[in-house]
Design a protein around this motif. Structure first.
Motif, PDB file in Angstrom:
ATOM      1  N   VAL A  64       7.737  -4.015   0.262  1.00  0.00           N
ATOM      2  CA  VAL A  64       6.712  -2.968   0.155  1.00  0.00           C
ATOM      3  C   VAL A  64       7.097  -1.765   1.013  1.00  0.00           C
ATOM      4  N   VAL A  65       7.560  -2.019   2.231  1.00  0.00           N
ATOM      5  CA  VAL A  65       7.962  -0.944   3.142  1.00  0.00           C
ATOM      6  C   VAL A  65       9.120  -0.141   2.556  1.00  0.00           C
ATOM      7  N   ASP A  66      10.087  -0.828   1.962  1.00  0.00           N
ATOM      8  CA  ASP A  66      11.220  -0.125   1.348  1.00  0.00           C
ATOM      9  C   ASP A  66      10.753   0.803   0.237  1.00  0.00           C
ATOM     10  N   ALA A  67       9.787   0.328  -0.562  1.00  0.00           N
ATOM     11  CA  ALA A  67       9.253   1.166  -1.642  1.00  0.00           C
ATOM     12  C   ALA A  67       8.453   2.337  -1.077  1.00  0.00           C
ATOM     13  N   LEU A  68       7.711   2.105  -0.006  1.00  0.00           N
ATOM     14  CA  LEU A  68       6.908   3.171   0.603  1.00  0.00           C
ATOM     15  C   LEU A  68       7.786   4.274   1.183  1.00  0.00           C
ATOM     16  N   ARG A  69       8.940   3.917   1.705  1.00  0.00           N
ATOM     17  CA  ARG A  69       9.846   4.941   2.235  1.00  0.00           C
ATOM     18  C   ARG A  69      10.280   5.905   1.136  1.00  0.00           C
ATOM     19  N   GLY A  70      10.316   5.428  -0.095  1.00  0.00           N
ATOM     20  CA  GLY A  70      10.699   6.298  -1.204  1.00  0.00           C
ATOM     21  C   GLY A  70       9.613   7.257  -1.628  1.00  0.00           C
ATOM     22  N   VAL A  71       8.379   7.027  -1.170  1.00  0.00           N
ATOM     23  CA  VAL A  71       7.263   7.940  -1.487  1.00  0.00           C
ATOM     24  C   VAL A  71       7.250   9.013  -0.404  1.00  0.00           C
ATOM     25  N   THR A  72       8.058  10.032  -0.576  1.00  0.00           N
ATOM     26  CA  THR A  72       8.256  11.035   0.479  1.00  0.00           C
ATOM     27  C   THR A  72       7.022  11.877   0.742  1.00  0.00           C
ATOM     28  N   SER A  73       6.077  11.883  -0.198  1.00  0.00           N
ATOM     29  CA  SER A  73       4.854  12.683  -0.028  1.00  0.00           C
ATOM     30  C   SER A  73       3.791  11.943   0.778  1.00  0.00           C
ATOM     31  N   LEU A  74       3.983  10.650   1.044  1.00  0.00           N
ATOM     32  CA  LEU A  74       2.949   9.836   1.676  1.00  0.00           C
ATOM     33  C   LEU A  74       2.702  10.262   3.121  1.00  0.00           C
ATOM     34  N   ARG A  75       1.427  10.494   3.456  1.00  0.00           N
ATOM     35  CA  ARG A  75       1.049  10.897   4.809  1.00  0.00           C
ATOM     36  C   ARG A  75       0.078   9.917   5.466  1.00  0.00           C
ATOM     37  N   SER A  76      -0.663   9.156   4.659  1.00  0.00           N
ATOM     38  CA  SER A  76      -1.656   8.234   5.210  1.00  0.00           C
ATOM     39  C   SER A  76      -1.518   6.879   4.522  1.00  0.00           C
ATOM     40  N   LEU A  77      -1.462   5.811   5.321  1.00  0.00           N
ATOM     41  CA  LEU A  77      -1.293   4.459   4.787  1.00  0.00           C
ATOM     42  C   LEU A  77      -2.284   3.522   5.464  1.00  0.00           C
ATOM     43  N   CYS A  78      -3.067   2.812   4.655  1.00  0.00           N
ATOM     44  CA  CYS A  78      -4.031   1.835   5.176  1.00  0.00           C
ATOM     45  C   CYS A  78      -3.695   0.460   4.605  1.00  0.00           C
ATOM     46  N   LEU A  79      -3.439  -0.491   5.508  1.00  0.00           N
ATOM     47  CA  LEU A  79      -3.199  -1.887   5.125  1.00  0.00           C
ATOM     48  C   LEU A  79      -4.178  -2.795   5.858  1.00  0.00           C
ATOM     49  N   SER A  80      -5.370  -2.293   6.110  1.00  0.00           N
ATOM     50  CA  SER A  80      -6.378  -3.025   6.867  1.00  0.00           C
ATOM     51  C   SER A  80      -6.801  -4.301   6.132  1.00  0.00           C
ATOM     52  N   GLN A  81      -7.114  -5.342   6.914  1.00  0.00           N
ATOM     53  CA  GLN A  81      -7.669  -6.603   6.408  1.00  0.00           C
ATOM     54  C   GLN A  81      -6.746  -7.302   5.408  1.00  0.00           C
ATOM     55  N   ASN A  82      -5.469  -7.327   5.718  1.00  0.00           N
ATOM     56  CA  ASN A  82      -4.524  -8.037   4.857  1.00  0.00           C
ATOM     57  C   ASN A  82      -3.810  -9.175   5.587  1.00  0.00           C
ATOM     58  N   ARG A  83      -4.282  -9.521   6.796  1.00  0.00           N
ATOM     59  CA  ARG A  83      -3.732 -10.630   7.571  1.00  0.00           C
ATOM     60  C   ARG A  83      -2.223 -10.474   7.779  1.00  0.00           C
ATOM     61  N   LEU A  84      -1.847  -9.293   8.184  1.00  0.00           N
ATOM     62  CA  LEU A  84      -0.422  -9.055   8.440  1.00  0.00           C
ATOM     63  C   LEU A  84       0.076  -9.871   9.621  1.00  0.00           C
TER      64      LEU A  84
END
Length: 652
Positions: free
Chosen positions: A535-555
């Motif tokens: 998931v992180v590798d794919a997110l790095r490719g989203v160059t426009s991304l400024r805000s990321l919420c992964l709350s309540q996913n038991r990371l």
């Protein structure tokens, strides 16, 4: 001592006294200067060294900080931190979030201070701001920043008809939204000042947005009458002498012909009997003109009839059947209405939603209709979403809450046939669909998604689908039909086993904000770190991304992998990262902090760490925060993890 010599005094003290004494002396000097700031020479004060001015900021109250801010900004000194400190002192640190600029923080501080001070709340944070300050002067200063006025039946509203007339004049120019609570009492004698205030803000002022709490259709009809819609409502039911007011009779013009009203003159009675006898016809005893004639006596002449304001945005927070029936006649001619929100604790039946849709259709068929935002909740069927869109094809934003109920399974038979234009493309840009954890028919939602190619913001919450293939269908529909998305919020969905679909969606959308809150991302993973790494590798490719919420996913133990967002090429430009409620232990947070030290973000992060078990090892937790402090501003709270053993076991 004179403030100009403060720096020299401190330097001398540093040579002759221990550091702790110097620090105490410095705090003492700053405290004295702050207490006497209004009486000091501002020009001389601003000649202090920059370092001392920055140290002085936390000691200033709202009034003095507002006075000095323009000059401080010219010196290149931001007052952002000082406004945040004051606001946290008033509201509590855990309630001050999402404020990133000096002006928006100042705005929120001024607004909060005004509401609490005006209504006489004696909170500790407010009390500190009014020590040695003239309350009337302070209210006049902060009132210029009030955008939303909370109108509550209160004795303090009486001051608007007396010593605080000038304050009401300031509010008329600044207030954009009026929030009315308990408005069912506004027609009672003790609430006449609230009614007068509402009239002044809506009709004489700039307020065009209205929020109503309560279920009195008579009051709603009074408020809506002639304030945007051309609907001629029937005469209000008038209880005898409803206001219990007396007001001055129109004073004859004086010798100078100015027609001023005089407080000593006899006031005409504001009751039904007097109006019927004087005019020959009944007239509502709460006419806005009568309110002004009653309460504006000492402020000069009244130049003709009162104006009528236009309500552009209406929110009914407790909209039952009676309010809906009172509202719908106004809608077809309400050309200036741009935003309508109807929220109810009770379920709107299909019949009631269709009644609303018919009125909205009449409005939309008028070329001059302004309605672009609609929010309705709660109703029973996803199919009704399409009916509302068919009634308002020009909507730019739609928010709905659906609660399927067994007793309302079908639409009325006469409404079964779809409108001819139901398949047309829609200009919708924002869509929010909330379903409270009930099995839902997906067809209507995907049908809407396929017709909204220009969608830029999508929020879907709580949907329960019969199988993982249904979630696959939902994600595929978003990925293929809504490629212009900038904000995507998927909340309380079971996306376990949907990794391939999530990665495909990330490759096809140029998101700026992504929230996957409580989506069970790692629930079925044998290797959680590998899953999150993909998931992180794919997110790095989203160059426009400024805000990321992964709350309540038991990371939990997998959370340090998130540091990989800022490694390699491309490197993520995320500025806000929400990992709250993930049962991240102090040791894991420390590991995340050290990883971020090795690969720091491009820009300073805002890191949400709330509702993680910091109390399991407080020493390590604070060490982790010290590691993160050079890289991030973090949000924490005093949440206690006691009683969360079940969550702990699930992450072992």
């Amino acid at each position: 001592m004179h403030e100009v010599y403060a720096e020299e005094v401190l330097q001398l003290a540093a040579k002759t006294a221990p550091p702790r004494a110097v620090s105490s002396l410095k705090r003492l000097c700053l405290g004295v200067v702050s207490r006497h700031a209004p009486r000091l020479d501002v020009k001389a004060l601003l000649e202090l060294p920059t370092s001392l001015l920055k140290d002085l900021l936390p000691h200033l109250n709202i009034h003095d900080l507002n006075m000095l801010q323009p000059a401080l900004n010219l010196r290149g000194i931001s007052t952002y931190s000082a406004w945040v400190t004051i606001l946290q002192d008033i509201k509590g640190a855990h309630r001050v979030v999402g404020l990133h600029t000096e002006e928006e923080t100042k705005q929120e501080t001024m607004d909060t201070c005004f509401q609490l001070t005006f209504y006489g709340f004696k909170y500790k944070g407010v009390a500190k701001q009014i020590v040695n300050v003239n309350i009337k002067s302070l209210l006049l200063v902060v009132a210029r920043y009030v955008r939303r006025f909370y109108l509550r039946p209160s004795q303090f509203l009486q001051t608007f008809a007396g010593e605080q007339r000038s304050l009401l004049t300031v509010l008329e120019k600044s207030v954009e939204c009026v929030d009315v609570k308990h408005h069912k009492d506004l027609l009672k004698t003790e609430s006449r000042y609230a009614l007068y205030t509402l009239h002044r803000l809506l009709d004489h002022g700039e307020a065009k947005d209205l929020i109503l709490h309560g279920q009195d259709p008579v009051v709603l009809a009074w408020i809506l009458h002639a304030r945007g819609s051309q609907h001629e409502c029937p005469p209000l039911q008038r209880p005898g002498r409803v206001l219990g007011l007396t007001a001055a009779e129109p004073a004859p013009q004086g010798e100078d012909g100015d027609g001023d009203y005089r407080a000593a003159r006899k006031r005409p009675r504001l009751d039904v009997e007097s109006w019927e006898s004087e005019t020959g016809k009944p007239k509502s005893p709460v006419e806005p003109e009568l309110l002004c004639q009653t309460f504006a006596l000492t402020c000069g002449r009244l130049a003709g009839p009162c104006p009528r304001g236009q309500i552009h945005s209406l929110q009914l927070r407790e909209c039952g059947r009676s309010l809906l029936c009172a509202l719908t006649p106004f809608l077809p001619t309400w050309l200036c209405l741009s935003s309508l929100t109807l929220q109810s604790c009770m379920l709107f039946s299909a019949t009631e939603v269709l009644m609303l849709a018919r009125s909205l259709r009449q409005l939309s068929e008028t070329s001059r209709s302004s309605l672009v935002y609609l929010s309705v909740g709660v109703f029973s069927q996803t199919a009704l979403v399409e009916r509302l869109l068919a009634a308002c094809p020009a909507l730019r934003s739609l928010s709905v809450e659906i609660h399927p109920m067994a007793e309302d399974l079908g639409l009325p038979r006469k409404e079964v046939d779809e409108p001819a234009d139901l398949q047309a493309a829609l200009p919708l840009e924002k869509l929010s669909v909330k379903v409270p954890q009930v099995l839902t028919d997906l067809h209507s939602i995907t049908a809407v998604l396929k017709r909204t190619a220009n969608l830029t913001s999508l929020h879907i919450s709580g949907i329960r689908l019969p199988s993982s293939s249904s979630y696959h269908q939902l994600l595929t529909s978003i990925s293929e039909s809504n490629r212009h998305l900038r904000k995507l919020n998927l909340e309380d969905l079971n996306l376990a086993g949907c990794l391939h679909d999530i990665l495909g969606l990330l490759r096809n959308c140029m998101l700026e904000e992504l929230s996957l809150k409580d989506c069970r991302l790692l629930e079925k993973c044998s290797d959680k770190e590998l899953y999150l790494q993909q998931v992180v590798d794919a997110l790095r490719g989203v160059t426009s991304l400024r805000s990321l919420c992964l709350s309540q996913n038991r990371l939990a133990k997998s959370s340090p992998v998130l540091a990989e967002l800022f490694t390699g090429s491309p490197c993520s430009a995320v500025r806000r990262l929400d990992i709250s409620s993930n049962f991240i232990q102090p040791a894991e947070l420390l590991q995340l902090g050290r990883s971020l030290q090795r690969c720091p973000p491009l820009q300073r992060l805002t890191l949400d760490l709330r509702k993680n078990p910091w109390d399991r090892d407080q020493e390590t937790w604070h060490a982790a925060l010290r590691t993160l402090r050079p890289l991030a501003d973090f949000l924490t709270d005093g949440w206690k993890s006691t009683g969360t053993m079940a969550d702990h076991i699930s992450n072992m």
